[in-house]
Design a protein around this motif. Structure first.
Motif, mmCIF file in Angstrom:
data_model
loop_
_atom_site.group_PDB
_atom_site.id
_atom_site.type_symbol
_atom_site.label_atom_id
_atom_site.label_comp_id
_atom_site.label_asym_id
_atom_site.label_seq_id
_atom_site.Cartn_x
_atom_site.Cartn_y
_atom_site.Cartn_z
ATOM 1 N N GLY A 14 0.806 -1.207 0.000
ATOM 2 C CA GLY A 14 0.000 0.000 0.000
ATOM 3 C C GLY A 14 0.842 1.260 0.000
ATOM 4 O O GLY A 14 0.442 2.292 -0.556
ATOM 5 N N HIS A 15 2.015 1.211 0.629
ATOM 6 C CA HIS A 15 2.919 2.359 0.594
ATOM 7 C C HIS A 15 3.350 2.648 -0.841
ATOM 8 O O HIS A 15 3.461 3.817 -1.234
ATOM 9 N N CYS A 16 3.587 1.614 -1.602
ATOM 10 C CA CYS A 16 3.947 1.793 -3.006
ATOM 11 C C CYS A 16 2.743 2.266 -3.811
ATOM 12 O O CYS A 16 2.864 3.140 -4.680
ATOM 13 N N HIS A 17 1.586 1.692 -3.504
ATOM 14 C CA HIS A 17 0.404 2.072 -4.279
ATOM 15 C C HIS A 17 0.083 3.549 -4.130
ATOM 16 O O HIS A 17 -0.347 4.201 -5.094
ATOM 17 N N ARG A 18 0.272 4.126 -2.946
ATOM 18 C CA ARG A 18 -0.064 5.546 -2.796
ATOM 19 C C ARG A 18 0.791 6.408 -3.713
ATOM 20 O O ARG A 18 0.327 7.423 -4.241
ATOM 21 N N VAL A 19 2.045 5.990 -3.947
ATOM 22 C CA VAL A 19 2.903 6.712 -4.883
ATOM 23 C C VAL A 19 2.408 6.511 -6.314
ATOM 24 O O VAL A 19 2.280 7.471 -7.092
ATOM 25 N N ILE A 106 -2.791 4.352 11.046
ATOM 26 C CA ILE A 106 -3.195 3.594 9.857
ATOM 27 C C ILE A 106 -2.133 2.546 9.515
ATOM 28 O O ILE A 106 -2.434 1.395 9.187
ATOM 29 N N ASN A 107 -0.876 2.923 9.632
ATOM 30 C CA ASN A 107 0.214 1.994 9.332
ATOM 31 C C ASN A 107 0.273 0.850 10.338
ATOM 32 O O ASN A 107 0.480 -0.306 9.963
ATOM 33 N N HIS A 108 0.080 1.146 11.618
ATOM 34 C CA HIS A 108 0.188 0.112 12.653
ATOM 35 C C HIS A 108 -1.154 -0.570 12.943
ATOM 36 O O HIS A 108 -1.188 -1.538 13.714
ATOM 37 N N GLY A 109 -2.221 -0.056 12.344
ATOM 38 C CA GLY A 109 -3.541 -0.660 12.502
ATOM 39 C C GLY A 109 -3.943 -1.491 11.296
ATOM 40 O O GLY A 109 -3.529 -2.650 11.179
ATOM 41 N N PRO A 110 -4.718 -0.928 10.356
ATOM 42 C CA PRO A 110 -5.176 -1.714 9.204
ATOM 43 C C PRO A 110 -4.042 -2.222 8.313
ATOM 44 O O PRO A 110 -4.116 -3.337 7.794
ATOM 45 N N ALA A 111 -2.994 -1.418 8.137
ATOM 46 C CA ALA A 111 -1.877 -1.881 7.309
ATOM 47 C C ALA A 111 -1.182 -3.083 7.950
ATOM 48 O O ALA A 111 -0.850 -4.070 7.278
ATOM 49 N N ALA A 112 -0.958 -3.016 9.253
ATOM 50 C CA ALA A 112 -0.299 -4.119 9.961
ATOM 51 C C ALA A 112 -1.186 -5.364 10.000
ATOM 52 O O ALA A 112 -0.689 -6.494 9.875
ATOM 53 N N ALA A 113 -2.499 -5.174 10.158
ATOM 54 C CA ALA A 113 -3.413 -6.316 10.164
ATOM 55 C C ALA A 113 -3.367 -7.036 8.823
ATOM 56 O O ALA A 113 -3.370 -8.271 8.751
ATOM 57 N N ARG A 114 -3.328 -6.261 7.757
ATOM 58 C CA ARG A 114 -3.233 -6.839 6.414
ATOM 59 C C ARG A 114 -1.879 -7.525 6.225
ATOM 60 O O ARG A 114 -1.786 -8.603 5.623
ATOM 61 N N LEU A 115 -0.826 -6.915 6.747
ATOM 62 C CA LEU A 115 0.515 -7.496 6.653
ATOM 63 C C LEU A 115 0.557 -8.856 7.339
ATOM 64 O O LEU A 115 1.211 -9.793 6.872
ATOM 65 N N ARG A 116 -0.168 -8.967 8.446
ATOM 66 C CA ARG A 116 -0.196 -10.225 9.198
ATOM 67 C C ARG A 116 -0.830 -11.346 8.387
ATOM 68 O O ARG A 116 -0.328 -12.471 8.354
ATOM 69 N N LEU A 117 -1.929 -11.028 7.680
ATOM 70 C CA LEU A 117 -2.635 -12.073 6.929
ATOM 71 C C LEU A 117 -2.025 -12.317 5.557
ATOM 72 O O LEU A 117 -1.890 -13.455 5.120
ATOM 73 N N VAL A 118 -1.666 -11.242 4.858
ATOM 74 C CA VAL A 118 -1.168 -11.384 3.485
ATOM 75 C C VAL A 118 0.261 -11.904 3.457
ATOM 76 O O VAL A 118 0.606 -12.755 2.643
ATOM 77 N N GLU A 170 -8.838 -6.878 3.924
ATOM 78 C CA GLU A 170 -7.850 -7.931 3.694
ATOM 79 C C GLU A 170 -7.100 -8.272 4.982
ATOM 80 O O GLU A 170 -6.405 -9.286 5.049
ATOM 81 N N GLY A 171 -7.241 -7.441 5.993
ATOM 82 C CA GLY A 171 -6.683 -7.732 7.306
ATOM 83 C C GLY A 171 -7.759 -8.105 8.312
ATOM 84 O O GLY A 171 -7.546 -8.023 9.518
ATOM 85 N N ASN A 172 -8.932 -8.495 7.787
ATOM 86 C CA ASN A 172 -10.089 -8.876 8.626
ATOM 87 C C ASN A 172 -10.615 -7.703 9.461
ATOM 88 O O ASN A 172 -11.117 -7.896 10.569
ATOM 89 N N ILE A 173 -10.510 -6.504 8.919
ATOM 90 C CA ILE A 173 -11.066 -5.322 9.559
ATOM 91 C C ILE A 173 -12.178 -4.780 8.662
ATOM 92 O O ILE A 173 -11.923 -4.325 7.551
ATOM 93 N N SER A 174 -13.385 -4.849 9.141
ATOM 94 C CA SER A 174 -14.550 -4.470 8.340
ATOM 95 C C SER A 174 -14.696 -2.952 8.261
ATOM 96 O O SER A 174 -14.463 -2.230 9.235
#
Length: 206
Positions: A14-19, A106-118, A170-174
């Motif tokens: 996602g960090h790359c996608h924002r660029v 955002i980085n340590h919440g939804p981004a990290a949750a997604r990182l855990r699963l993906v 994608e990190g199981n956060i609705s």
């Protein structure tokens, strides 16, 4: 602009996608260079010469080499698309506040949750959910009365917030509890030139 900016990235970052999103929204010529994170290409030369921290994204724009996604957004806006920046000191403070939100909760919440699963990162599920919930509640409340987060127009702060918010399932956060946030994400997706990030088949998005 007589050259293309090179963007060293990973397709699921996602960090790359924002660029990539900012470049696309502003029709700035660029080429994507995939970095093999799985096999550690980002931790070896020659990539470490570009970014000694060993992280993507990195852009090369002529003689300039810029790393950190938010720093890249500000650089690109200053050089190529200044209408994405604040127009006064108050707006600038708001832009910086939401860039910080993107880099922190955002980085340590939804981004990290997604990182855990993906990617199978060893991160605490409860902590990522707690941070994501706090960030999304704050954003949803703010967006009840604001079209964009920092000004009466989209800014680099909106681009910074978009990807990991949109891909939170994608990190199981609705995102279901956050109607204002969901409408805001749709507004970003409706901007001319918008490009999506590749989705993954995990979490609630499956």
């Amino acid at each position: 602009m007589s050259h293309k900016i090179r963007v060293y990235r990973h397709a699921l970052s996602g960090h790359c996608h924002r660029v990539e999103l900012f470049l696309a929204l502003n029709n700035i010529p660029h080429e994507l260079v995939d970095v093999d994170l799985v096999n550690g290409e980002h931790k070896k030369e020659p990539f470490l010469t570009l970014n000694p921290h060993g992280r993507v994204p990195v852009i090369v724009d002529g003689d300039a080499v810029i790393s950190d996604s938010n720093a890249i957004l500000v650089y690109l806006a200053r050089k190529y698309a200044p209408h994405w920046l604040a127009t006064d000191l108050i707006e600038e403070a708001e832009v910086n506040k939401y860039l910080t939100l993107a880099a922190s909760e955002i980085n340590h919440g939804p981004a990290a949750a997604r990182l855990r699963l993906v990617f199978g990162a060893d991160l605490q599920e409860a902590r990522t959910l707690q941070l994501a919930t706090w960030a999304f509640e704050q954003l949803d409340k703010h967006l009840a009365e604001n079209t964009w987060v920092a000004a009466n127009k989209p800014t680099v702060a909106d681009v910074a917030l978009y990807t990991y918010s949109a891909h939170a399932p994608e990190g199981n956060i609705s995102l279901e509890p956050y109607a204002n946030l969901r409408a805001y994400l749709k507004r970003i997706e409706a901007l001319p030139g918008f490009v999506p990030m590749q989705a993954t088949k995990v979490g609630l998005a499956a």
